[in-house]
Design an enzyme around this catalytic site. Sequence first.
Site, short mmCIF file in Angstrom:
data_model
loop_
_atom_site.label_atom_id
_atom_site.label_comp_id
_atom_site.label_asym_id
_atom_site.label_seq_id
_atom_site.Cartn_x
_atom_site.Cartn_y
_atom_site.Cartn_z
N HIS A 161 16.83 -8.98 29.67
CA HIS A 161 15.96 -9.48 28.60
C HIS A 161 16.76 -10.41 27.69
O HIS A 161 17.85 -10.07 27.25
CB HIS A 161 15.42 -8.32 27.75
CG HIS A 161 14.39 -7.50 28.46
ND1 HIS A 161 14.06 -6.22 28.07
CD2 HIS A 161 13.61 -7.78 29.54
CE1 HIS A 161 13.11 -5.75 28.87
NE2 HIS A 161 12.83 -6.68 29.77
N HIS A 208 6.05 -3.33 38.19
CA HIS A 208 7.18 -3.06 37.29
C HIS A 208 7.38 -1.58 37.00
O HIS A 208 8.23 -1.23 36.18
CB HIS A 208 6.96 -3.80 35.96
CG HIS A 208 7.51 -5.19 35.96
ND1 HIS A 208 7.80 -5.90 37.10
CD2 HIS A 208 7.83 -6.02 34.92
CE1 HIS A 208 8.26 -7.10 36.77
NE2 HIS A 208 8.28 -7.19 35.47
N ARG A 265 10.87 -0.31 37.35
CA ARG A 265 11.71 -0.96 36.33
C ARG A 265 11.47 -0.32 34.96
O ARG A 265 12.42 -0.03 34.22
CB ARG A 265 11.38 -2.46 36.32
CG ARG A 265 12.13 -3.29 35.29
CD ARG A 265 11.82 -4.75 35.56
NE ARG A 265 12.11 -5.63 34.45
CZ ARG A 265 13.31 -6.18 34.22
NH1 ARG A 265 14.33 -5.90 35.02
NH2 ARG A 265 13.49 -7.00 33.21
N ARG A 311 13.32 -6.34 39.10
CA ARG A 311 11.96 -6.83 39.32
C ARG A 311 11.72 -6.95 40.82
O ARG A 311 12.66 -7.02 41.62
CB ARG A 311 11.77 -8.20 38.66
CG ARG A 311 11.98 -8.24 37.15
CD ARG A 311 11.81 -9.67 36.63
NE ARG A 311 11.91 -9.75 35.18
CZ ARG A 311 13.03 -10.03 34.51
NH1 ARG A 311 14.15 -10.26 35.19
NH2 ARG A 311 13.03 -10.10 33.20
N TYR A 334 10.42 -0.07 24.86
CA TYR A 334 10.68 1.25 25.41
C TYR A 334 10.98 2.28 24.32
O TYR A 334 10.85 3.48 24.57
CB TYR A 334 11.83 1.17 26.41
CG TYR A 334 11.49 0.27 27.56
CD1 TYR A 334 10.59 0.68 28.53
CD2 TYR A 334 12.01 -1.01 27.66
CE1 TYR A 334 10.23 -0.16 29.57
CE2 TYR A 334 11.66 -1.85 28.69
CZ TYR A 334 10.77 -1.42 29.64
OH TYR A 334 10.40 -2.25 30.66
N LYS A 381 14.83 -14.27 35.77
CA LYS A 381 13.98 -15.36 35.31
C LYS A 381 14.83 -16.51 34.79
O LYS A 381 15.87 -16.31 34.17
CB LYS A 381 13.05 -14.85 34.20
CG LYS A 381 11.98 -13.88 34.69
CD LYS A 381 11.05 -13.49 33.56
CE LYS A 381 9.93 -12.59 34.05
NZ LYS A 381 9.01 -12.21 32.96
#
Length: 305
Positions: A277, A251, A254, A155, A286, A179
């Site tokens: 994630h 993004h 990414r 990110r 994806y 995150k």
Amino acid sequence: MIFDTFFMERFLKYFIEHLKVERGLSFNTVEAYCNDLCTLGDYLRDNGIADWSKVSRDDLLDFLDFRRRRGMEAATLARELAAIKVFYRYLVNEKLLTSDPSAVMDSPRLWRMLPDMLNIEETDRLLRAFSDRSTEALTIRNRAILEMMYASGLRVSETADLKLGDVNFETGMVRVTGKGSKERIVPVASRVLNLLRRYIASARIELTEKNPMSPYLFVSRTGRRLDRERIWAIIKEATLIAGIDKEIHPHTLRHSFATHLLENGADLRAIQEMLGHSDISTTEIYTHVNKNRLLAVHRQFHPRK
């Protein structure tokens, strides 16, 4: 946002407590889930749906299409879809519902809503936007930033927060703080490691002349940490130089990283780990992009079209 319908509000409260207590997600992450699902709840209520079990796949697609028409960016729509999928999976796992309308979300309408990806040729043009023969410190730095982001699926904020000690040149890995302050270890391609060595040995020394003790990997011309806005500006500058006619988002590199890995046979769980994630359903976005490509290939080459 508060729902008029007690039934819908109650199930959402169960889910939020699950995120906070059982999964231990950060306040910001939980708030993002809550906001996205409240937005969906408000839309459903306005369209006469007062029960999570009455929501169909088409209702969810209509919601995403509604959000797109309201000007939401593709990355925002992808995040909202991920929140919806996690929420419904929770309700089914807890036996609060018997079916998950988000489980089969393959649709050309959905594919058009997902984030723009760069193909391999476009990615190569973007990464080479800043000359690899330049000796200017900022040019070397900018190329190193782009290569690093694509090589490891970082990110923008994670790239800005990288420190010198986070890159292990012996193992070819980088420690990333994502995150919720969660750390993960991600591989770095050898060619990118070579570029980083060149940047650190020359350009970075020049840039940190006035601030030699700076711990950050990527620094400004005054040796300070680059902020997200500056890195985003570098991406936009590279896009213009490369002549790429697509709507680029922070993004994009990414998303392209994940899509290219998946298209070349990478395991979805491995991609999940590299992206950081917490839930596989976020990474599953994806697979929709990949299926779109596979469908096009099938239509082009299958003998019985």
